[in-house]
Motif scaffolding. Sequence first.
Motif: not given
Length: 224
Positions: A80-98
């Motif tokens: 959960t902690e790591l997901k919050l950190l990387i989520k903005p990086i993945l915007e506009g991509t199909p990659v699931r943050p989880s």
Amino acid sequence: MNFLSHYYFDRSNNDANVVMGTVLPDLVKNASKEANLYPQKNEFLFFGNPDEEALLNGWKRHLSVDLLFHSSTFFFEKTTELKLLIKPILEGTPVRPSFLAHIGLELLLDHLLIEHNLIQVNHFYDKLTAVKRESLSNFLEHCRLKDESVFFKFLDGFISSKYLLSYQKLENISYALNRICMRLWPKTLSENQLAALTLQLEIFKIILEKDFMDIFNDIEKKLI
């Protein structure tokens, strides 16, 4: 957990077959994602052959470790902690943050084991090399693996490349994560996104480093 984290629990085991067994489920899946093997459901097939019994014991330890890890509070909180950190990086991509957080946590645990000198990566590869090919082939035949040649080609490359040594550098972990994502989504992360991902992994590593051994100690207590 990833390869080296699984190895941690049998780092002092002198039986190379057990060590191979502890990472064999992931080796098989990496070699062929369509392969679904369940040797633990037909244990009688391996009785009477010490090498195959040891491979089976390692396989079962792998399943036990994964079950304990993925059902732990540690896994839920850290992903959960790591997901919050990387989520903005993945915007506009199909990659699931989880998904990326899940795999990212596992690779970072491997990284920290290496960095803190808690495992010796070359020893891990030595154990894999020591396994008799005939024994491993017989085990896989009893598991009804369809094409052993594909598996052994992957295994040979896995051992000869010693790729896991690259996990000593965080930028290589970002690269590995991107390669894993490419198997599921055709659009890869850009160089800027990879650089941003490495930065967030560095930030998260500082957080994780404080208590990463808790999960290893907890699982070790619960393993039979």
